[in-house]
Each structure stands twice: as C-alpha cells, then as structure tokens.
Scaffold this motif. Structure first.
Motif, PDB file in Angstrom:
ATOM      1  N   GLU A  12       0.826  -1.205   0.000  1.00 23.99           N
ATOM      2  CA  GLU A  12       0.000   0.000   0.000  1.00 23.99           C
ATOM      3  C   GLU A  12       0.866   1.263   0.000  1.00 23.99           C
ATOM      4  O   GLU A  12       0.619   2.197  -0.768  1.00 23.99           O
ATOM      5  CB  GLU A  12      -0.928  -0.012   1.221  1.00 23.99           C
ATOM      6  N   ARG A  13       1.897   1.275   0.822  1.00 23.50           N
ATOM      7  CA  ARG A  13       2.783   2.445   0.912  1.00 23.50           C
ATOM      8  C   ARG A  13       3.657   2.580  -0.340  1.00 23.50           C
ATOM      9  O   ARG A  13       3.798   3.665  -0.892  1.00 23.50           O
ATOM     10  CB  ARG A  13       3.691   2.329   2.135  1.00 23.50           C
ATOM     11  N   ALA A  14       4.249   1.457  -0.760  1.00 22.71           N
ATOM     12  CA  ALA A  14       5.193   1.500  -1.881  1.00 22.71           C
ATOM     13  C   ALA A  14       4.525   1.922  -3.178  1.00 22.71           C
ATOM     14  O   ALA A  14       5.134   2.604  -4.013  1.00 22.71           O
ATOM     15  CB  ALA A  14       5.857   0.137  -2.056  1.00 22.71           C
ATOM     16  N   SER A  15       3.269   1.548  -3.349  1.00 17.60           N
ATOM     17  CA  SER A  15       2.576   1.868  -4.594  1.00 17.60           C
ATOM     18  C   SER A  15       2.343   3.368  -4.749  1.00 17.60           C
ATOM     19  O   SER A  15       2.019   3.843  -5.843  1.00 17.60           O
ATOM     20  CB  SER A  15       1.244   1.119  -4.677  1.00 17.60           C
ATOM     21  N   LYS A  16       2.543   4.117  -3.669  1.00 20.34           N
ATOM     22  CA  LYS A  16       2.339   5.573  -3.709  1.00 20.34           C
ATOM     23  C   LYS A  16       3.652   6.350  -3.802  1.00 20.34           C
ATOM     24  O   LYS A  16       3.654   7.581  -3.775  1.00 20.34           O
ATOM     25  CB  LYS A  16       1.563   6.009  -2.463  1.00 20.34           C
ATOM     26  N   ILE A  17       4.769   5.645  -3.905  1.00 25.29           N
ATOM     27  CA  ILE A  17       6.077   6.309  -3.934  1.00 25.29           C
ATOM     28  C   ILE A  17       6.239   7.166  -5.182  1.00 25.29           C
ATOM     29  O   ILE A  17       6.755   8.282  -5.140  1.00 25.29           O
ATOM     30  CB  ILE A  17       7.215   5.271  -3.834  1.00 25.29           C
ATOM     31  N   ALA A  18       5.814   6.650  -6.325  1.00 29.37           N
ATOM     32  CA  ALA A  18       5.961   7.384  -7.587  1.00 29.37           C
ATOM     33  C   ALA A  18       4.943   6.857  -8.587  1.00 29.37           C
ATOM     34  O   ALA A  18       4.443   5.744  -8.466  1.00 29.37           O
ATOM     35  CB  ALA A  18       7.376   7.215  -8.139  1.00 29.37           C
ATOM     36  N   ASP A  19       4.651   7.694  -9.587  1.00 25.32           N
ATOM     37  CA  ASP A  19       3.659   7.304 -10.602  1.00 25.32           C
ATOM     38  C   ASP A  19       4.131   6.138 -11.460  1.00 25.32           C
ATOM     39  O   ASP A  19       3.317   5.371 -11.977  1.00 25.32           O
ATOM     40  CB  ASP A  19       3.331   8.499 -11.510  1.00 25.32           C
ATOM     41  N   ASP A  20       5.453   6.022 -11.632  1.00 26.21           N
ATOM     42  CA  ASP A  20       5.968   4.992 -12.547  1.00 26.21           C
ATOM     43  C   ASP A  20       6.504   3.756 -11.828  1.00 26.21           C
ATOM     44  O   ASP A  20       7.168   2.920 -12.439  1.00 26.21           O
ATOM     45  CB  ASP A  20       7.040   5.567 -13.469  1.00 26.21           C
ATOM     46  N   ILE A  21       6.217   3.626 -10.535  1.00 24.50           N
ATOM     47  CA  ILE A  21       6.636   2.432  -9.822  1.00 24.50           C
ATOM     48  C   ILE A  21       5.575   1.345 -10.035  1.00 24.50           C
ATOM     49  O   ILE A  21       4.382   1.630 -10.105  1.00 24.50           O
ATOM     50  CB  ILE A  21       6.843   2.723  -8.315  1.00 24.50           C
ATOM     51  N   VAL A  22       6.021   0.114 -10.198  1.00 25.82           N
ATOM     52  CA  VAL A  22       5.105  -1.015 -10.422  1.00 25.82           C
ATOM     53  C   VAL A  22       5.310  -2.006  -9.279  1.00 25.82           C
ATOM     54  O   VAL A  22       6.344  -2.674  -9.212  1.00 25.82           O
ATOM     55  CB  VAL A  22       5.363  -1.687 -11.788  1.00 25.82           C
ATOM     56  N   VAL A  23       4.348  -2.075  -8.402  1.00 30.19           N
ATOM     57  CA  VAL A  23       4.469  -2.892  -7.198  1.00 30.19           C
ATOM     58  C   VAL A  23       3.682  -4.187  -7.371  1.00 30.19           C
ATOM     59  O   VAL A  23       2.480  -4.161  -7.677  1.00 30.19           O
ATOM     60  CB  VAL A  23       3.977  -2.126  -5.958  1.00 30.19           C
ATOM     61  N   GLY A  24       4.363  -5.294  -7.166  1.00 26.51           N
ATOM     62  CA  GLY A  24       3.718  -6.593  -7.249  1.00 26.51           C
ATOM     63  C   GLY A  24       3.716  -7.287  -5.905  1.00 26.51           C
ATOM     64  O   GLY A  24       4.460  -6.922  -4.993  1.00 26.51           O
ATOM     65  N   VAL A  25       2.889  -8.310  -5.794  1.00 28.45           N
ATOM     66  CA  VAL A  25       2.808  -9.105  -4.577  1.00 28.45           C
ATOM     67  C   VAL A  25       3.381 -10.489  -4.863  1.00 28.45           C
ATOM     68  O   VAL A  25       3.082 -11.099  -5.884  1.00 28.45           O
ATOM     69  CB  VAL A  25       1.352  -9.206  -4.068  1.00 28.45           C
ATOM     70  N   GLY A  26       4.231 -10.959  -3.957  1.00 26.80           N
ATOM     71  CA  GLY A  26       4.866 -12.249  -4.162  1.00 26.80           C
ATOM     72  C   GLY A  26       4.395 -13.307  -3.181  1.00 26.80           C
ATOM     73  O   GLY A  26       3.729 -13.009  -2.182  1.00 26.80           O
ATOM     74  N   THR A  27       4.744 -14.528  -3.502  1.00 21.11           N
ATOM     75  CA  THR A  27       4.421 -15.694  -2.681  1.00 21.11           C
ATOM     76  C   THR A  27       2.910 -15.854  -2.500  1.00 21.11           C
ATOM     77  O   THR A  27       2.425 -16.172  -1.411  1.00 21.11           O
ATOM     78  CB  THR A  27       5.131 -15.661  -1.311  1.00 21.11           C
ATOM     79  N   ILE A  28       2.160 -15.619  -3.570  1.00 18.98           N
ATOM     80  CA  ILE A  28       0.726 -15.920  -3.529  1.00 18.98           C
ATOM     81  C   ILE A  28       0.552 -17.434  -3.606  1.00 18.98           C
ATOM     82  O   ILE A  28       0.976 -18.060  -4.582  1.00 18.98           O
ATOM     83  CB  ILE A  28      -0.013 -15.244  -4.696  1.00 18.98           C
ATOM     84  N   THR A  29      -0.038 -18.013  -2.588  1.00 24.53           N
ATOM     85  CA  THR A  29      -0.272 -19.463  -2.564  1.00 24.53           C
ATOM     86  C   THR A  29      -1.741 -19.814  -2.354  1.00 24.53           C
ATOM     87  O   THR A  29      -2.132 -20.960  -2.539  1.00 24.53           O
ATOM     88  CB  THR A  29       0.550 -20.130  -1.444  1.00 24.53           C
ATOM     89  N   LYS A  30      -2.546 -18.811  -1.969  1.00 25.97           N
ATOM     90  CA  LYS A  30      -3.966 -19.045  -1.718  1.00 25.97           C
ATOM     91  C   LYS A  30      -4.793 -18.110  -2.590  1.00 25.97           C
ATOM     92  O   LYS A  30      -4.451 -16.926  -2.734  1.00 25.97           O
ATOM     93  CB  LYS A  30      -4.298 -18.787  -0.245  1.00 25.97           C
ATOM     94  N   PRO A  31      -5.887 -18.592  -3.166  1.00 30.74           N
ATOM     95  CA  PRO A  31      -6.711 -17.766  -4.058  1.00 30.74           C
ATOM     96  C   PRO A  31      -7.146 -16.445  -3.433  1.00 30.74           C
ATOM     97  O   PRO A  31      -7.152 -15.403  -4.108  1.00 30.74           O
ATOM     98  CB  PRO A  31      -7.911 -18.671  -4.365  1.00 30.74           C
TER      99      PRO A  31
END
Length: 214
Positions: free
Chosen positions: A54-73
């Motif tokens: 949530e915080r990182a996605s607001k750092i800059a307009d051109d930042i692309v933040v992904g989520v890792g280690t998704i194991t559950k739907p």
C-alpha cells in the motif's frame, strides 16, 4: 491494466522482498527506486506485506508494485485492494489462476517442470517464473526448455546472484531475473539505504534485454 509481458521488460532485475515492518519496507522500496529499480515484488512471507504494498505503490507514478508468494486464491483480491499491480506465485493451480483473473491481478506463475509449463500454456500464460531457478537446473535447464517451448519467456528466480544474473539474462528466453541480493540483511538492519540504492543502481545496469523476442 499493465501486462506481465510489459512488466518483466521494465528492468533486468525484480527484487524479491520481505519486511519485518511497514516503515522498514517503505524505506527500502524508496532506496531501491532511487537506484532505478521500478518493479518490486513484495512478498506475503511476513505480516507487513500488504501494508508495504500500500505504501510503496504511492512512492511514484511509474513504480510497479507486485505481490509475491501468492499461494492461496483469496490473497489475490486482498493484494489488489492494497494496490498491487501484479502477482507472483511459487506454483500454479487453476484456482490461483481464476482468483487472479477475477481480481484483475496479472499473474507471473512459478513453474519448474515441463508439465508445469504445459499447464501454464494451457491457461494462456506466455511469461512464467522459473523457480527455484538455481536449484532446478539453472541456465542449462532454461536452454533445454527453449526447444520444446520456443515462445515461452522466463523470469528465473531463486539462488541468483549479481555474478550469475548476466548468464541468465544472456539467454534468448529470459526477459529478467528475480533476486534478493539488493537488500542484504546487514544493510537493512543498519538502515544503510545508500548501500541499497548503490546495489539497485548496479543491478539496473546489468543489461536489459527488452528487445529480445519482442
């Protein structure tokens, strides 16, 4: 919605990140961005994961933040709500795939075997994570995959270092690599953000192969 095929071509290395606190995560993400790294994979291996996204996605307009280690739907929708623009999983099931589609979360699924790759292709994937890369055969394995899977593109992750990364990036079917070497534990503990920025800048200059098979 940005596609995985575009995300993996933004930079040569996607840092794989896990944090003890949201404040620590935000500071590290800012240091990485300062070094030219615009794509981040923030894992759900700690409870701070969603807050950092949530915080990182607001750092800059051109930042692309992904989520890792998704194991559950159910993690797909929660991550999308937190601001994640893509997801990364260590493996792939139909349930994970459908949850990511429903959440509007482009997925980079983890694959290790030819059967995994056939399954991913059947679900419509053109780009996958090869994981754990070093332990699963590294460069020779990816070379072997190129013949039977000529159109598939890979982001190898797991056990890759700044010394071995160029060997992976030189392969025709590799578009980027994932790694955790840009955030050494000692630097994070010491809050040495300048060191993390230095490592990020060096990683960004490893050579970007965006033109490959484009």
């Amino acid at each position: 919605m940005i596609k995985i095929s575009d995300i993996v071509r933004i930079g040569p290395v996607i840092p794989v990140l896990a944090f003890d606190s949201v404040d620590e995560g935000e500071a590290v993400c800012r240091a990485l961005y300062e070094g030219g790294v615009k794509v981040l994979e923030i894992t759900l291996r700690t409870e701070a994961g969603l807050g950092v996204i949530e915080r990182a996605s607001k750092i800059a307009d051109d930042i692309v933040v992904g989520v890792g280690t998704i194991t559950k739907p159910e993690q797909a929708a929660a991550s999308r709500r937190a601001g994640a623009q893509f997801g990364v999983s260590p493996g792939l099931t139909r349930a994970l795939h459908e949850a990511a589609v429903d959440a509007g979360l482009p997925l980079l699924p983890g694959c290790m075997t030819p059967t995994d790759l056939v399954h991913a292709i059947a679900l419509g994937y053109e780009t996958v994570k090869f994981f754990p890369a070093q332990q699963a055969g590294g460069v020779p394995m990816l070379n072997a995959f190129h013949g039977p899977f000529p159109t598939l593109r890979f982001c190898p992750t797991g056990g890759i270092s700044p010394e071995t990364a160029p060997n992976f990036l030189a392969l025709p079917n590799v578009v980027c690599v994932g790694g955790s070497w840009m955030t050494p534990k000692a630097a994070v503990a010491a809050k040495d953000w300048a060191e993390i920025t230095r490592l990020a800048r060096a990683a960004s200059q490893l050579g970007h192969h965006a033109a490959k098979a484009a």
